[in-house]
Write a protein that holds these residues in place. Structure first.
Motif, PDB file in Angstrom:
ATOM      1  N   VAL A  97      11.336  13.654 -16.306  1.00 14.91           N
ATOM      2  CA  VAL A  97      10.899  13.036 -15.055  1.00 14.91           C
ATOM      3  C   VAL A  97      10.832  14.082 -13.943  1.00 14.91           C
ATOM      4  O   VAL A  97       9.870  14.124 -13.163  1.00 14.91           O
ATOM      5  CB  VAL A  97      11.829  11.873 -14.662  1.00 14.91           C
ATOM      6  CG1 VAL A  97      11.462  11.337 -13.284  1.00 14.91           C
ATOM      7  CG2 VAL A  97      11.742  10.757 -15.696  1.00 14.91           C
ATOM      8  N   LEU A 103       3.593  11.851  -3.207  1.00 11.21           N
ATOM      9  CA  LEU A 103       4.354  10.599  -3.342  1.00 11.21           C
ATOM     10  C   LEU A 103       4.257   9.984  -4.733  1.00 11.21           C
ATOM     11  O   LEU A 103       5.156   9.266  -5.173  1.00 11.21           O
ATOM     12  CB  LEU A 103       3.846   9.554  -2.322  1.00 11.21           C
ATOM     13  CG  LEU A 103       3.723   9.981  -0.870  1.00 11.21           C
ATOM     14  CD1 LEU A 103       3.355   8.764  -0.012  1.00 11.21           C
ATOM     15  CD2 LEU A 103       5.003  10.621  -0.361  1.00 11.21           C
ATOM     16  N   ASP A 147       7.223  10.120  -7.611  1.00  9.91           N
ATOM     17  CA  ASP A 147       8.416   9.294  -7.400  1.00  9.91           C
ATOM     18  C   ASP A 147       8.082   7.808  -7.555  1.00  9.91           C
ATOM     19  O   ASP A 147       8.870   7.039  -8.125  1.00  9.91           O
ATOM     20  CB  ASP A 147       9.015   9.542  -6.007  1.00  9.91           C
ATOM     21  CG  ASP A 147       9.689  10.910  -5.908  1.00  9.91           C
ATOM     22  OD1 ASP A 147       9.874  11.567  -6.951  1.00  9.91           O
ATOM     23  OD2 ASP A 147      10.016  11.326  -4.786  1.00  9.91           O
ATOM     24  N   GLN A 148       6.918   7.434  -7.056  1.00  8.13           N
ATOM     25  CA  GLN A 148       6.512   6.023  -7.207  1.00  8.13           C
ATOM     26  C   GLN A 148       6.425   5.633  -8.683  1.00  8.13           C
ATOM     27  O   GLN A 148       6.916   4.575  -9.088  1.00  8.13           O
ATOM     28  CB  GLN A 148       5.151   5.803  -6.547  1.00  8.13           C
ATOM     29  CG  GLN A 148       5.162   5.921  -5.028  1.00  8.13           C
ATOM     30  CD  GLN A 148       3.759   5.903  -4.442  1.00  8.13           C
ATOM     31  OE1 GLN A 148       2.773   6.068  -5.162  1.00  8.13           O
ATOM     32  NE2 GLN A 148       3.668   5.697  -3.138  1.00  8.13           N
ATOM     33  N   ARG A 158       4.583   0.082 -11.702  1.00 13.48           N
ATOM     34  CA  ARG A 158       3.690  -1.011 -11.307  1.00 13.48           C
ATOM     35  C   ARG A 158       3.303  -0.940  -9.833  1.00 13.48           C
ATOM     36  O   ARG A 158       2.333  -1.547  -9.409  1.00 13.48           O
ATOM     37  CB  ARG A 158       4.366  -2.352 -11.566  1.00 13.48           C
ATOM     38  CG  ARG A 158       4.709  -2.609 -13.008  1.00 13.48           C
ATOM     39  CD  ARG A 158       5.643  -3.800 -13.151  1.00 13.48           C
ATOM     40  NE  ARG A 158       6.345  -3.785 -14.424  1.00 13.48           N
ATOM     41  CZ  ARG A 158       7.425  -3.034 -14.651  1.00 13.48           C
ATOM     42  NH1 ARG A 158       7.927  -2.255 -13.692  1.00 13.48           N
ATOM     43  NH2 ARG A 158       7.995  -3.068 -15.841  1.00 13.48           N
ATOM     44  N   LYS A 159       4.115  -0.261  -9.048  1.00 20.30           N
ATOM     45  CA  LYS A 159       3.890  -0.239  -7.602  1.00 20.30           C
ATOM     46  C   LYS A 159       3.368   1.098  -7.102  1.00 20.30           C
ATOM     47  O   LYS A 159       3.389   1.348  -5.891  1.00 20.30           O
ATOM     48  CB  LYS A 159       5.196  -0.577  -6.891  1.00 20.30           C
ATOM     49  CG  LYS A 159       5.680  -1.974  -7.223  1.00 20.30           C
ATOM     50  CD  LYS A 159       6.738  -2.413  -6.264  1.00 20.30           C
ATOM     51  CE  LYS A 159       7.146  -3.844  -6.587  1.00 20.30           C
ATOM     52  NZ  LYS A 159       8.342  -4.228  -5.840  1.00 20.30           N
ATOM     53  N   ALA A 160       2.952   1.969  -7.991  1.00 21.97           N
ATOM     54  CA  ALA A 160       2.450   3.260  -7.538  1.00 21.97           C
ATOM     55  C   ALA A 160       1.065   3.084  -6.912  1.00 21.97           C
ATOM     56  O   ALA A 160       0.380   2.086  -7.135  1.00 21.97           O
ATOM     57  CB  ALA A 160       2.398   4.216  -8.722  1.00 21.97           C
ATOM     58  N   ASP A 161       0.666   4.076  -6.131  1.00 15.98           N
ATOM     59  CA  ASP A 161      -0.663   4.051  -5.491  1.00 15.98           C
ATOM     60  C   ASP A 161      -1.712   4.512  -6.493  1.00 15.98           C
ATOM     61  O   ASP A 161      -2.263   5.613  -6.390  1.00 15.98           O
ATOM     62  CB  ASP A 161      -0.679   4.994  -4.277  1.00 15.98           C
ATOM     63  CG  ASP A 161       0.258   4.536  -3.173  1.00 15.98           C
ATOM     64  OD1 ASP A 161       0.551   3.330  -3.100  1.00 15.98           O
ATOM     65  OD2 ASP A 161       0.693   5.392  -2.380  1.00 15.98           O
ATOM     66  N   HIS A 162      -1.984   3.682  -7.480  1.00 14.37           N
ATOM     67  CA  HIS A 162      -2.928   4.077  -8.518  1.00 14.37           C
ATOM     68  C   HIS A 162      -4.114   3.121  -8.542  1.00 14.37           C
ATOM     69  O   HIS A 162      -4.118   2.069  -7.891  1.00 14.37           O
ATOM     70  CB  HIS A 162      -2.249   4.158  -9.876  1.00 14.37           C
ATOM     71  CG  HIS A 162      -1.349   2.995 -10.189  1.00 14.37           C
ATOM     72  ND1 HIS A 162      -1.664   1.686  -9.876  1.00 14.37           N
ATOM     73  CD2 HIS A 162      -0.128   2.956 -10.780  1.00 14.37           C
ATOM     74  CE1 HIS A 162      -0.692   0.900 -10.268  1.00 14.37           C
ATOM     75  NE2 HIS A 162       0.272   1.623 -10.798  1.00 14.37           N
ATOM     76  N   GLU A 163      -5.126   3.512  -9.279  1.00 13.80           N
ATOM     77  CA  GLU A 163      -6.312   2.680  -9.478  1.00 13.80           C
ATOM     78  C   GLU A 163      -6.001   1.622 -10.533  1.00 13.80           C
ATOM     79  O   GLU A 163      -5.123   1.826 -11.383  1.00 13.80           O
ATOM     80  CB  GLU A 163      -7.471   3.549  -9.991  1.00 13.80           C
ATOM     81  CG  GLU A 163      -7.755   4.773  -9.148  1.00 13.80           C
ATOM     82  CD  GLU A 163      -8.376   4.404  -7.818  1.00 13.80           C
ATOM     83  OE1 GLU A 163      -8.955   3.296  -7.741  1.00 13.80           O
ATOM     84  OE2 GLU A 163      -8.268   5.190  -6.855  1.00 13.80           O
ATOM     85  N   ILE A 222       9.949   5.397 -10.359  1.00 18.63           N
ATOM     86  CA  ILE A 222      10.860   4.302  -9.998  1.00 18.63           C
ATOM     87  C   ILE A 222      10.329   2.950 -10.497  1.00 18.63           C
ATOM     88  O   ILE A 222      11.073   2.164 -11.067  1.00 18.63           O
ATOM     89  CB  ILE A 222      11.064   4.250  -8.466  1.00 18.63           C
ATOM     90  CG1 ILE A 222      11.682   5.567  -7.988  1.00 18.63           C
ATOM     91  CG2 ILE A 222      11.982   3.083  -8.097  1.00 18.63           C
ATOM     92  CD1 ILE A 222      11.653   5.739  -6.483  1.00 18.63           C
ATOM     93  N   ASN A 223       9.070   2.686 -10.247  1.00 21.57           N
ATOM     94  CA  ASN A 223       8.474   1.424 -10.725  1.00 21.57           C
ATOM     95  C   ASN A 223       6.968   1.641 -10.782  1.00 21.57           C
ATOM     96  O   ASN A 223       6.274   1.466  -9.770  1.00 21.57           O
ATOM     97  CB  ASN A 223       8.824   0.257  -9.782  1.00 21.57           C
ATOM     98  CG  ASN A 223       8.351  -1.086 -10.334  1.00 21.57           C
ATOM     99  OD1 ASN A 223       7.465  -1.153 -11.186  1.00 21.57           O
ATOM    100  ND2 ASN A 223       8.941  -2.161  -9.849  1.00 21.57           N
TER     101      ASN A 223
END
Lengths: 193, 193, 193, 193, 193, 193
Positions: free
Chosen positions: F88, F103, F106-107, F113-118, F110-111
């Motif tokens: 990691v 960012l 780390d997103q 599902r909540k990352a800033d992804h497409e 940690i989870n």
């Protein structure tokens, strides 16, 4: 990609908040240089806002056997187990600052068993995780080993109560999809001298 | 067998408590005929006592779309998932009274999916359990089905926040091995007329 | 709300049952004042009905080291782990009566570790839960601690076999959505004198 | 290594058994050429022996929509989930014979989702596993898809009841560490012609 | 039913493969009498094919404290935990041959705790399963008990590395739905003399 | 506290390594400015070292539909699920650099599902996690939704194979308690312009 909102629920304007809530928010902004999103996201329900921060301060600002860094270690370890984006990022930053250690927060978040901690801190985190994940299995036999490592009964209450409070906090943050402020990611990362 | 203590931690004498804490305890005694043990067990830390009951009242006494019985259903269902002796017994009693139903509390505690509830209450409990056990998986897609069943966004916040508060409460009760008062077991068990 | 049916499957009329099945049902009605729903729900398949109650009586009515109340404790604890509405409610009532204790059944159902039991009963329930949930991990080393607490090998068979029988019973009740009789909820709740 | 015993508990001599139990054992020996160990291991408690085999025959020898091979598929799949050495090996052999397929039993035991089965058999096994592992989640909505695949309600009872009976059987076998006869491993392995 | 394909992905013709890949495949065919499907299924990506078999040979053909049969026991036990059809069937066959034991592979696959193994082999498999399923919990304290049973540190690396390699292999086989060759099922099943 | 060792096992001196292994290590040092600890920790077994990095390069340096940042997202998400400290931290750094996003790592850790992804990246990670944690449940029905989002079958192989390779890598790192280099923690954290 535009920055996503900080909560699934509407966030009130500062001007519309009760005086004490607004004052608390302005005070934290003054101290930190920005307003952590949890203050804005919870402010829409002032009574819950007040109760949450009263509980938080009672446990996290308390004098006692646990250092402030140790309290943050508990928050980060249990919040990671609950996959709470906001709490791991925000309290990871606070942990780096309070422990004056740029590595510890990430270590605790990924696998707390392998962090650079003291043996009594490992036992503290094991117990905090038991409270977070398997509290129905807590038994009298859990207490003497903690006492043998120097924890008082008040310290044990603190460990358990912090894990319990962030059980609440993690669930609220996940419920409302609370987004950590960008500022947290970089705080306290300067290497140890 | 002598009755076991109500907490693993010492319980303060009423006379030694701050005035507001003592007043709250006397008020509940006046109203219920006995003092539920959680008031005595938490009173040793007045700041946490105040924060806990402020949070509790903000959510459980709140006006809104959820009935008081529905709020108690959430407490019983999530507390059963956490195997919290105190919360299931105490709030089971309150649920029987508020729902005027002597069977519902046990049904919800054993397997909430099979309780005698309305379809929207089943969905409410499914969501409460997701908050209690898998909050990291909550996503936008969870909200429209709840809205379609008549829940407002404030109701959904209430469902989640009650589940979150009792995540805290269950862990505190398990930490201190809080014992439910004997009185709770019989309350509200008279059959429906 | 009208009372839901006692089973997902059709329930036969008493008049259409084989003589021995009907006789058994009438006998339990005579003794209890009502017919527990399991008798009606299983009667549609007389061979399975006979086998089930033969097995049940062989284990639950057996003379041996375990008291009848202890046998019911095993049923309630393992049935709670399987979230079996019928078995927890019905055998909870029987446990209250056999133990002459109005609190024990609910305690065992919610978190058996915190019930008001003797140490050997706690070990008995730990082993019963291992049979119910993790029987593939049972090993020779599980037996000496039970023997040291006074359990004979026949007692250990009884503990395991009761847990095994209710593994079956819980699954049948969940399969057919068997509803506990309303009568069970109140039985044995009068406080100890 | 000498062959380990067939049970953790003593095994009675044939001569000491009640006549009906001994007759049943001699009959199976006559038919199979050896005595499957479960007959010997359970015989020490004749009432439980009789109840178990009565239940077994009622479900496994029953006429109905499920073929005998399908009944054995349910046994093997659920027993594998419970890691029951005896049941997987013994009923794996019977499945090979009844399905006239030397591969199917191992496929079902390792990962039933990938066995060479028909679509309705896959649905049958999915439901059997739900009964075996998550029976508290069974709901009305589980039934129509099974009916759409041609299963009658009696077939669904059979699927569930077989899974329930072997929930018992697996736990008994694990409790007493029952050893499968060496003969089972080779039965039915000759390739299909 | 026609035999299903050996992989979800296309399988290349031997003639189209790079010379070294084809040579390896012909060599195994020469030695075994058939080509295990994993060689064909992975060959479509020659670099991954080469890396996989280089890793495999480095661990499975290595001289060292573990026997070749013990290495296969690790493969079968961990592959069963991952429900990998291909690996359990193929390496089960190899285990029967290398251990000259027709029963051991099925025993290990169903419940490795109950296989006819030596105590040090049981500890070896417990550790392999910890690597396979809970590697994040491995700690220094896991090593001394293994050393006390005669395992060198190189042996422990081997145990862990084999479990790790088949963590990869099981996932690849499940990803592509790799089918074991029919030949594997019967190999090595002749009884011990 | 002195810095803990980088592995539970001895680390060889560069001078004692085979020429190709040493050359690879010097090349990465030249490129990165430091030697990532995995190169030193695995070098004691040159054949496994060569196989591991050959596999790694075949998947991570491959041309294809997935970007290099997406490949690293898969590594970080699955390694977080396995609580692998080294992977990691190290691949989090590489992800920050390759995605030019301070960012995202780390997103995802940690989870995810909540990352800033497409949206297609969310589906990619869901599938990668299924390979990492539940590969036995992969089925044909998993593929069409991925294809509908633009993934080719080669891309799907890549997603699965990367998750499979790091299943191995995470377990090796946990086995040997591999420590991430301090340098990784700060890499790529400068905010986006």
């Amino acid at each position: 990609m535009p920055t996503p909102p900080i909560s699934r629920f509407p966030v009130p304007a500062l001007a519309n908040l009760p005086e004490d809530v607004r004052a608390r928010i302005l005070a934290v902004q003054e101290k930190s240089g920005f307003v952590p999103n949890i203050f804005l996201a919870l402010a829409r329900r002032p009574d819950e806002f007040r109760a949450f921060f009263a509980y938080h301060d009672a446990l996290m600002e308390r004098d006692g056997g646990l250092t402030k860094a140790e309290r943050e270690m508990i928050v980060v370890a249990t919040s990671a187990a609950n996959e709470c984006q906001y709490c791991v990022v925000a309290h990871g930053a606070i942990l780096r600052i309070r422990a004056r250690d740029p590595l510890l927060a990430d270590q605790v978040a990924i696998n707390y068993r392998k962090a650079d901690h003291e043996p009594h801190q490992r036992a503290m985190l094991d117990f905090a995780l038991k409270v977070a994940l398997d509290s129905h299995e807590i038994q009298d036999a859990d207490f003497p080993p903690l006492r043998a490592l120097g924890f008082s009964d008040e310290d044990i209450w603190d460990i358990g109560a912090i894990a319990a409070l962030f059980a609440l906090s993690n669930r609220m943050a996940n419920l409302i999809n609370m987004r950590p402020n960008d500022e947290f990611y970089l705080l306290g990362r300067a290497p140890k001298k």
